[in-house]
Write an enzyme that holds these catalytic residues in place. Structure first.
Site, PDB file in Angstrom:
ATOM      1  N   ARG A  68      47.890  93.865  33.261  1.00  0.00           N
ATOM      2  CA  ARG A  68      49.156  93.952  32.509  1.00  0.00           C
ATOM      3  C   ARG A  68      49.069  93.168  31.195  1.00  0.00           C
ATOM      4  O   ARG A  68      49.586  93.590  30.172  1.00  0.00           O
ATOM      5  CB  ARG A  68      50.313  93.437  33.364  1.00  0.00           C
ATOM      6  CG  ARG A  68      50.707  94.436  34.449  1.00  0.00           C
ATOM      7  CD  ARG A  68      51.856  93.931  35.292  1.00  0.00           C
ATOM      8  NE  ARG A  68      53.053  93.664  34.513  1.00  0.00           N
ATOM      9  CZ  ARG A  68      53.991  92.781  34.861  1.00  0.00           C
ATOM     10  NH1 ARG A  68      53.869  92.092  35.963  1.00  0.00           N
ATOM     11  NH2 ARG A  68      55.050  92.590  34.103  1.00  0.00           N
ATOM     12  N   GLN A 100      64.726  88.690  30.531  1.00  0.00           N
ATOM     13  CA  GLN A 100      64.014  88.675  31.822  1.00  0.00           C
ATOM     14  C   GLN A 100      62.570  89.104  31.601  1.00  0.00           C
ATOM     15  O   GLN A 100      61.773  89.087  32.530  1.00  0.00           O
ATOM     16  CB  GLN A 100      64.670  89.659  32.798  1.00  0.00           C
ATOM     17  CG  GLN A 100      66.119  89.346  33.098  1.00  0.00           C
ATOM     18  CD  GLN A 100      66.796  90.518  33.808  1.00  0.00           C
ATOM     19  OE1 GLN A 100      66.688  90.668  35.017  1.00  0.00           O
ATOM     20  NE2 GLN A 100      67.498  91.346  33.065  1.00  0.00           N
ATOM     21  N   ASP A 103      56.915  89.779  28.568  1.00  0.00           N
ATOM     22  CA  ASP A 103      55.918  90.390  27.681  1.00  0.00           C
ATOM     23  C   ASP A 103      55.778  89.718  26.312  1.00  0.00           C
ATOM     24  O   ASP A 103      54.843  90.036  25.565  1.00  0.00           O
ATOM     25  CB  ASP A 103      56.181  91.893  27.505  1.00  0.00           C
ATOM     26  CG  ASP A 103      57.585  92.204  26.971  1.00  0.00           C
ATOM     27  OD1 ASP A 103      58.133  91.380  26.200  1.00  0.00           O
ATOM     28  OD2 ASP A 103      58.124  93.279  27.318  1.00  0.00           O
ATOM     29  N   HIS A 118      62.175  84.536  33.092  1.00  0.00           N
ATOM     30  CA  HIS A 118      61.131  84.845  34.084  1.00  0.00           C
ATOM     31  C   HIS A 118      59.732  84.438  33.610  1.00  0.00           C
ATOM     32  O   HIS A 118      58.734  84.918  34.139  1.00  0.00           O
ATOM     33  CB  HIS A 118      61.178  86.333  34.460  1.00  0.00           C
ATOM     34  CG  HIS A 118      62.426  86.710  35.213  1.00  0.00           C
ATOM     35  ND1 HIS A 118      62.824  88.015  35.420  1.00  0.00           N
ATOM     36  CD2 HIS A 118      63.372  85.925  35.816  1.00  0.00           C
ATOM     37  CE1 HIS A 118      63.964  88.023  36.122  1.00  0.00           C
ATOM     38  NE2 HIS A 118      64.315  86.767  36.365  1.00  0.00           N
ATOM     39  N   GLY A 187      68.910  97.300  28.639  1.00  0.00           N
ATOM     40  CA  GLY A 187      67.702  97.708  29.354  1.00  0.00           C
ATOM     41  C   GLY A 187      67.430  96.973  30.642  1.00  0.00           C
ATOM     42  O   GLY A 187      66.273  96.710  30.958  1.00  0.00           O
ATOM     43  N   PRO A 211      70.150 104.014  28.795  1.00  0.00           N
ATOM     44  CA  PRO A 211      70.300 105.474  28.881  1.00  0.00           C
ATOM     45  C   PRO A 211      70.774 105.939  30.260  1.00  0.00           C
ATOM     46  O   PRO A 211      71.202 107.083  30.399  1.00  0.00           O
ATOM     47  CB  PRO A 211      68.881 106.002  28.591  1.00  0.00           C
ATOM     48  CG  PRO A 211      67.961 104.861  28.829  1.00  0.00           C
ATOM     49  CD  PRO A 211      68.741 103.606  28.617  1.00  0.00           C
TER      50      PRO A 211
HETATM   51  P1  OAD Z   1      64.228  97.441  35.793  1.00  0.00           P
HETATM   52  O1  OAD Z   1      62.984  98.229  35.806  1.00  0.00           O
HETATM   53  O2  OAD Z   1      64.857  97.102  37.094  1.00  0.00           O
HETATM   54  O3  OAD Z   1      65.322  98.211  34.935  1.00  0.00           O
HETATM   55  C1  OAD Z   1      65.013  98.754  33.688  1.00  0.00           C
HETATM   56  C2  OAD Z   1      66.260  99.333  33.103  1.00  0.00           C
HETATM   57  O4  OAD Z   1      65.964  99.768  31.783  1.00  0.00           O
HETATM   58  C3  OAD Z   1      66.831 100.555  33.834  1.00  0.00           C
HETATM   59  O5  OAD Z   1      68.211 100.370  34.050  1.00  0.00           O
HETATM   60  C4  OAD Z   1      66.557 101.715  32.869  1.00  0.00           C
HETATM   61  O6  OAD Z   1      67.574 102.712  32.927  1.00  0.00           O
HETATM   62  C5  OAD Z   1      66.598 101.004  31.542  1.00  0.00           C
HETATM   63  N1  OAD Z   1      65.865 101.659  30.449  1.00  0.00           N
HETATM   64  C6  OAD Z   1      64.775 102.462  30.528  1.00  0.00           C
HETATM   65  N2  OAD Z   1      64.359 102.816  29.308  1.00  0.00           N
HETATM   66  C7  OAD Z   1      65.204 102.213  28.418  1.00  0.00           C
HETATM   67  C8  OAD Z   1      65.288 102.165  27.003  1.00  0.00           C
HETATM   68  N3  OAD Z   1      64.397 102.817  26.238  1.00  0.00           N
HETATM   69  N4  OAD Z   1      66.297 101.452  26.439  1.00  0.00           N
HETATM   70  C9  OAD Z   1      67.187 100.799  27.205  1.00  0.00           C
HETATM   71  N5  OAD Z   1      67.152 100.789  28.557  1.00  0.00           N
HETATM   72  C10 OAD Z   1      66.169 101.479  29.154  1.00  0.00           C
HETATM   73  O7  OAD Z   1      63.940  96.141  34.916  1.00  0.00           O
HETATM   74  P2  OAD Z   1      64.740  94.758  34.890  1.00  0.00           P
HETATM   75  O8  OAD Z   1      66.198  94.981  35.041  1.00  0.00           O
HETATM   76  O9  OAD Z   1      64.259  94.018  33.706  1.00  0.00           O
HETATM   77  O10 OAD Z   1      61.275  90.316  37.685  1.00  0.00           O
HETATM   78  O11 OAD Z   1      64.186  94.070  36.198  1.00  0.00           O
HETATM   79  C11 OAD Z   1      64.568  92.749  36.472  1.00  0.00           C
HETATM   80  C12 OAD Z   1      63.422  91.985  37.058  1.00  0.00           C
HETATM   81  O12 OAD Z   1      62.890  92.693  38.180  1.00  0.00           O
HETATM   82  C13 OAD Z   1      62.229  91.836  36.144  1.00  0.00           C
HETATM   83  O13 OAD Z   1      62.344  90.758  35.254  1.00  0.00           O
HETATM   84  C14 OAD Z   1      61.117  91.611  37.116  1.00  0.00           C
HETATM   85  C15 OAD Z   1      61.439  92.657  38.120  1.00  0.00           C
HETATM   86  O14 OAD Z   1      60.940  92.441  39.394  1.00  0.00           O
HETATM   87  C16 OAD Z   1      60.274  89.436  37.664  1.00  0.00           C
HETATM   88  O15 OAD Z   1      59.187  89.704  37.187  1.00  0.00           O
HETATM   89  C17 OAD Z   1      60.632  88.129  38.273  1.00  0.00           C
END
Ligand code: OAD
Length: 238
Positions: A68, A100, A103, A118, A187, A211
């Protein structure tokens, strides 16, 4: 773009922004929970993102993070990251950026003082409390690198499931949520706490940029159905 939301941005004196993996999707970084492309659709988080998994199979977990890291090193911040960084430059002290994401793309876009709840995937830390002999710069190369004297392992400096968030960053994020007039939630699926809880404790209006539906839509004053790279430049332009 809704004129009403644009007006809220203009009027807000203190804006908190909470970002998740979708923020970086248009840079080419996979999210975690999107149905086809999300990392957790292909990999089991309990095997890769817990301390127990690392202790059981350090080499496999290290290699997954190395893969990654390499992927992230090749991508660039997108127009959404840049819009946030530019807004903060134009209006010092008005925007608190909470992410969160591990990257580092907000930081590479020029955002300062990012509250990285995170951690950061580019950084390492010792698995066990370091002793005097543990010097990361002198760690023996390996998968993972280790202390030559005591064998302590280096691990990625990210928060794994079951681990506490960095205290200072979390406290600052909670304060920003309590003090803001407006929170942009960009996002994130809103399923991982305590980060998602920040949107629920926001003193200000909550605007979601996503979205797709998220678990935080019920806490929102407005939901903008679009992507981070499309909508943030429009929302934050003068
Ligand atoms: P998720 O993968 O759970 O959610 C990503 C979100 O981004 C979804 O609601 C999508 O609909 C949205 N999305 C996708 N493409 C997009 C775009 N171009 N613009 C805006 N939104 C978009 O990711 P997180 O909510 O960040 O934890 O997940 C939270 C945590 O769970 C992460 O930090 C990670 C993971 O396990 C750790 O690493 C501790």
């Amino acid at each position: 773009m809704s004129d009403e939301v644009w007006g809220w941005v203009r009027a807000a004196k203190r804006i908190a922004v909470l970002t998740g993996a979708g923020m970086s999707a248009e840079s080419g970084v996979p999210t975690f929970r999107d149905a086809q492309t999300g990392l957790w659709a292909k990999f089991d988080p309990s095997q890769l993102a817990t301390e127990e998994a690392f202790r059981a199979k350090p080499s496999m977990v290290w290699d997954w993070y190395a893969f990654r890291r390499e992927m992230i090193a090749k991508v660039e911040p997108n127009a959404g990251h840049k819009a946030l960084a530019d807004f903060a430059l134009r209006y010092p002290g008005r925007l608190t950026l909470i992410t969160q994401n591990v990257d580092g793309l907000h930081q590479r876009a020029g955002s300062r003082h990012v509250l990285a709840l995170h951690g950061n995937i580019a950084d390492d830390k010792w698995l066990d409390p370091p002793k005097a002999c543990c010097n990361a710069a002198a760690a023996v190369a390996g998968s993972p690198p280790y202390c030559e004297r005591c064998g302590n392992l280096l691990r990625p400096d990210v928060v794994w499931f079951g681990e506490p968030l960095p205290l200072r960053a979390l406290a600052a994020a909670e304060e920003a949520a309590r003090a803001c007039d407006l929170m942009l939630v960009v996002g994130t699926s809103g399923v991982v706490y305590p980060a998602a809880g920040l949107a629920r404790t926001s003193a200000g209006k909550v605007v979601i940029v996503n979205p797709h539906p998220s678990d935080l839509d019920d806490a929102a004053d407005a939901v903008l159905r679009g992507t981070a790279a499309q909508l943030l430049p429009q929302l934050l332009e003068d």
